[in-house]
Scaffold this active site. Sequence first.
Site, PDB file in Angstrom:
ATOM      1  N   MET A 274       0.836  -1.202   0.000  1.00 35.59           N
ATOM      2  CA  MET A 274       0.000   0.000   0.000  1.00 35.59           C
ATOM      3  C   MET A 274       0.869   1.250   0.000  1.00 35.59           C
ATOM      4  O   MET A 274       1.822   1.359   0.777  1.00 35.59           O
ATOM      5  CB  MET A 274      -0.915  -0.036   1.239  1.00 35.59           C
ATOM      6  CG  MET A 274      -1.790   1.171   1.397  1.00 35.59           C
ATOM      7  SD  MET A 274      -2.985   1.325   0.035  1.00 35.59           S
ATOM      8  CE  MET A 274      -3.135   3.104  -0.031  1.00 35.59           C
ATOM      9  N   GLU A 309       4.497   0.793  -5.888  1.00 37.40           N
ATOM     10  CA  GLU A 309       4.065   1.641  -4.763  1.00 37.40           C
ATOM     11  C   GLU A 309       4.825   2.965  -4.778  1.00 37.40           C
ATOM     12  O   GLU A 309       4.261   4.019  -4.502  1.00 37.40           O
ATOM     13  CB  GLU A 309       4.281   0.933  -3.422  1.00 37.40           C
ATOM     14  CG  GLU A 309       3.631  -0.449  -3.311  1.00 37.40           C
ATOM     15  CD  GLU A 309       2.175  -0.513  -3.723  1.00 37.40           C
ATOM     16  OE1 GLU A 309       1.464   0.506  -3.595  1.00 37.40           O
ATOM     17  OE2 GLU A 309       1.740  -1.590  -4.184  1.00 37.40           O
ATOM     18  N   HIS A 312       3.335   5.332  -7.259  1.00 36.57           N
ATOM     19  CA  HIS A 312       2.075   5.943  -6.806  1.00 36.57           C
ATOM     20  C   HIS A 312       2.306   7.310  -6.160  1.00 36.57           C
ATOM     21  O   HIS A 312       1.369   8.097  -6.056  1.00 36.57           O
ATOM     22  CB  HIS A 312       1.394   5.042  -5.777  1.00 36.57           C
ATOM     23  CG  HIS A 312       0.415   4.054  -6.351  1.00 36.57           C
ATOM     24  ND1 HIS A 312      -0.538   4.397  -7.297  1.00 36.57           N
ATOM     25  CD2 HIS A 312       0.198   2.743  -6.066  1.00 36.57           C
ATOM     26  CE1 HIS A 312      -1.281   3.325  -7.570  1.00 36.57           C
ATOM     27  NE2 HIS A 312      -0.854   2.310  -6.848  1.00 36.57           N
ATOM     28  N   GLU A 331      -4.494   3.188 -10.666  1.00 37.30           N
ATOM     29  CA  GLU A 331      -3.979   1.817 -10.711  1.00 37.30           C
ATOM     30  C   GLU A 331      -3.567   1.385 -12.120  1.00 37.30           C
ATOM     31  O   GLU A 331      -2.499   0.804 -12.312  1.00 37.30           O
ATOM     32  CB  GLU A 331      -4.998   0.842 -10.107  1.00 37.30           C
ATOM     33  CG  GLU A 331      -5.246   1.060  -8.610  1.00 37.30           C
ATOM     34  CD  GLU A 331      -3.982   1.006  -7.756  1.00 37.30           C
ATOM     35  OE1 GLU A 331      -2.927   0.575  -8.249  1.00 37.30           O
ATOM     36  OE2 GLU A 331      -4.071   1.414  -6.571  1.00 37.30           O
TER      37      GLU A 331
HETATM   38  N1  B3K Z   1      -3.565   0.749  -3.697  1.00 37.83           N
HETATM   39  C1  B3K Z   1      -3.373  -0.507  -3.039  1.00 37.83           C
HETATM   40  C2  B3K Z   1      -4.563  -1.412  -3.110  1.00 37.83           C
HETATM   41  C3  B3K Z   1      -5.510  -1.231  -2.008  1.00 37.83           C
HETATM   42  C4  B3K Z   1      -6.562  -2.308  -2.013  1.00 37.83           C
HETATM   43  C5  B3K Z   1      -7.574  -2.059  -0.982  1.00 37.83           C
HETATM   44  N2  B3K Z   1      -8.587  -3.092  -0.906  1.00 37.83           N
HETATM   45  C6  B3K Z   1      -2.185  -1.234  -3.565  1.00 37.83           C
HETATM   46  C7  B3K Z   1      -1.771  -0.867  -4.940  1.00 37.83           C
HETATM   47  O1  B3K Z   1      -2.455  -1.072  -5.902  1.00 37.83           O
HETATM   48  O2  B3K Z   1      -0.739  -0.284  -5.070  1.00 37.83           O
HETATM   49 ZN    ZN Z   2      -1.477   0.378  -7.092  1.00 33.45          ZN
END
Ligand code: B3K
Ligand code: ZN
Length: 889
Positions: A274, A309, A312, A331
Site C-alpha cells: 500500500m 508503490e 504511486h 492503478e
Molecule cells: N492501492 C493498493 C490497493 C488497495 C486495495 C484495498 N482493498 C495497492 C496498490 O495497488 O498499489
Molecule cells: Zn497500485
Amino acid sequence: MRTEQAKTIYLKDYQAPDYLIDETTLTFELHEDHTLVHAQLVMRRNPEKGAGLPGAGLPPLVLDGQELELLAVSLDDRELAPGDYQLDDSHLTLQPTAAQFTVDSTVRIHPESNTALEGLYKSGSMFCTQCEAEGFRKITYYLDRPDVMSKFTTTVSAEQHHYPVLLSNGNPVASGSEEGGRHWATWEDPFKKPAYLFALVAGDLWCVEDSFTTMSGRNVALRIYVEPENIDKCQHAMDSLKKSMRWDEEAYGREYDLDIFMIVAVNDFNMGAMENKGLNIFNSSAVLARAETATDAAHQRVEAIVAHEYFHNWSGNRVTCRDWFQLSLKEGFTVFRDAGFSSDMNSATVKRIEDVAFLRTHQFAEDSGPMAHSVRPDSFIEISNFYTLTVYEKGSEVVGMIRTLLGAEGFRKGSDLYFERHDGQAVTCDDFVKAMEDANGVDLTQFKRWYSQSGTPRLEVSEAYDAAAQRYTLTFRQSCPPTPGQPTKEPFVIPVALGLLDAQGNDLPLRLDGEAAGASSRVLSVTEAEQSFSFVGVAAKPLPSLLRGFSAPVKLSFPYDRDQLMFLMQHDSDGFNRWEAGQQLSVQVLQELIGQHQRGEALVLDPRLLHALRSLIEDESLDQAMVAEMLSLPGAAYLSELSEVADIDAIHAAREFARAQIGEALFAPLWRRYQANREVSRHSPYVAEESHFARRALQNIALSYLMLGNDPEVLAACVDQFDNSDNMTERLTALAVLVNSPFEAERGRALQMFAEHFKDNPLVMDQWFSVQAASYLPGGLERVKELMKHPAFTLKNPNKVRALIGAFAGQNLVNFHAVDGSGYRFLADQIIALNALNPQIAARQLSPLTRWRKYDAARQALMKAELERILVSGELSSDVYEVVSKSLA
Ligand code: B3K
Ligand code: ZN
C-alpha cells in the site's frame, strides 16, 4: 455489514463534498486491549457547494464511521450531548452553525481483535493500518472519500519496550517519553492527502537504511523496517527502490518530495502493498527476498511492487482519484508505469509475454464472467471488490494503447501536462485523457469507450491479395459480446501494430494506398465495425504479423495454418509475436488432442510441434529466457478460457500427453541444455539479474520435461538439485517436480526436509503449501485438508489462505473440479468461515466458483448449489454478498 444493508453506489450520483477538512490532527493511544483515537478536524463549507450561508442554510455534516465507540464529540470546543447529534452504524451526523468550524472526537477501537485487516489492526505483535479504500472510517469519524484532502499531523503513543518504533506519514517532528514506560512521536505530512493514504505503524522493528540524491540534489533518507529476523532479506527491495526512484526521474521527470521514504513489512496483509504517503506498508512477501529463500519470480515481484508503490507517489498521491469509480486512473496508470520499469530492468519481451499470458488467462475470464465491469465501473456495492484485473491490468493496457497511438514523445508530453495541471488535485479518468488530448492536439473521444464499455473485443481479420495490382488488403471486423448491463457495444479504437513478411521472412515496407513511402512496422487504427486497409507495391503474397507486442487487449483471429505459424515462430522480427505464433501452434495442437480425448480416440501429437520446439532448444544463439517461454505450453486455465465448455479432464489429459511426448522426443537436447545450465548454476553464486534468470528458467523447464520420463539418471539430478542448490529457484522447482512425480520416497523425503529446514520462515512455508496444493496427482483435496491442520497454517493469515486454498482452487483444476463436487463444497466451506474473519479475502477466494457458466451442466449445478449455500449461510459481508449475488443473477 448485514446482507440487507448492501446498497449499490452509482457513478452518476457523484456529488462534490459539502464540507472540506483543511487540517487533521490525530492522537493515538495504543494499548493491548483497546486504542483511543482523538481527532481534531478543522473544517469549512466547500466553496463549490454554495457561498457558506450562515445558520440554517448549512447542510448537516455527515461523517463516516464504522465499528467505533464514540466517547466524546465537540463542535468548536462545545461538548455535544447525545441529543445534539445522530449516530448510526456507519455515520455521525452533526449540524454546523458556521461556514468554518472545528470538530473534535474521541473514539475507542479494538485493533487487537480486528481480523478483517482493514483500519488499524495488529499483525503479530505490531500495530499497522490499511485504509484504502474505506478503512479510515474504522479509525475515526471522518469524510472518508478521496476528494477530501487534508494536511495530517499524527501523534502516536505506546508502551516503549514493545513498541520502540512509532511511525506515521511525512516527517518526524517531535518525540518524548511519558510516565509508566510509555513514549510518543509526532509526524507531520506537509502534503494534503485523502484519508485512504493515512498510515501508522508501531512495533519492535529493525531497519535497513540508505539514501538517495534526487535529480535536483536533495537527499532523501530511505528506510525499510522489518521484524529483526528478516533484517538480512531487505537488500533487494532497497536496490529496487533506488532504481525506481531514478527511473521515475528519467522516464517521467518525477522527483520524490519528502525528506524520508519508509517501507514497513508486515506478515498479515490483504494484498501486496500500500502506497501510503511516505510510509508504504507491504506484505512481507513483497519486500523480503534473498537467494536462499526467494525464487527468481519472487525477486522480480519484489522489484515490481516496490516500484509500483513508489510510482504511486505521483500517480495516485500527488494526483489522486476524485471517487473510487476512477480507481484505474491511479492503478491502471501505475501498473503501466511499473511494467515500463520492469521492461527496462529485465527483458522487455519476456515481461510482455508474462503480462499478456496473465491478462488473457485471468482478465479475459473476468471480462466474460458475471463480475465483468468496465475499466471505470458505473456502480458497485463494495469497492473492495473492484480492485480487479480489469481495473489494474486492462487499465494498464488502455494507457498503453494511448501511448501506442501518440508515440513515446507525445505520451510523455501528455503525462507531463497531467502531473503539472492536476498536482494536488483529486481527478477523473476523463482528466487524464484530456491532458493527453491537449498536449497532442488530438481527439480521443471514441477511444474513451475503453473506459466505459466492458467485455473483450473480438477482432477477426481476413486477407485478399491481388497479384496483378500488387495489392494486399486486410479486412478487420470488430465486435464485443454482451456483458452484465451492457447488451450492445459501440466500436472501439483498436491500435493494430503489424508487419508483412516476405517469403524469406523479412519485413516488407508498408505503404498504404495513397501514401508515398512506408515503414516496415506500423500501427493501424481500427475504428469501425468493419474496415479494410490496402497495401500497395506488394510483389508477392505476404504473411501478416498482426497485433505485434499485443498492441490491444482483444481476441484476434486470423486463419493461419500450422506451417505459417512455424514460419512466424522462426522469422517474425517482433519477439512477442514469435512467442505468440508458438502459442497459437500449441493451442491448435492441444485442441486437436482435446477433441481426440473427448471422442475416446488414441491421442496423436502433430509432429510439427516437436519439430518447432526441437529447433528452439538446439539453437544456442537464442535468448534462453525466450526459449523457456516458448517451451511452456499454454496453461490449463488459458485453454479453459478459450473453450466454449471447459472440459478440464480432457484439457489435463491433452496437456500431460503433449508434455510427455515432448519430454521423450526431445530428451537428448533437453538433457544437454539442462546439464550445461545446471553446471553453471552449480559454480556461480546467485545473482538476481536477467541473464541468470534466463539460465535458470531454461534449466528448470528442461528438468520438468525430463522428469516425465521416469529416468533414474534424471531423478538423481533432480534430487541433487534439491539437495545442493544454494537458491530457492532451483530448489523449489526440484521440489515441485518431485511432488508431481511417481517417486513417493523421494517426494516424501524432499517435503519433509524442506519443511524441517524452513519451518521458521512463513514465506517459504507458503511455497511448501502451494506446491502441494497445486499438485495434480489424485487425492488433492484430502492433501489440502490435511495441510490445513499443519501448525504453520491459519485461516487468519491471507498469505496462507492464498498459498493453500487459493492454489488448490485456482491452479489445481483437475482436483478442484472433481466431478463429485467435493472441491466446490470445500471452497464454499472456507468462504463461509472466511466471511466472518476477513470479508475481502473471502470475496477474492470466490472467483473460481463465479465461473460456473464455463462448465458442463452437472458441474454448473454443483457450483451454483454452493453459491446458493453461501448466500443463505448467515450474516454475509457486503463483499461476499455482492460477488455471490451477481454470480447467481
Ligand atoms: N492501492 C493498493 C490497493 C488497495 C486495495 C484495498 N482493498 C495497492 C496498490 O495497488 O498499489
Ligand atoms: Zn497500485
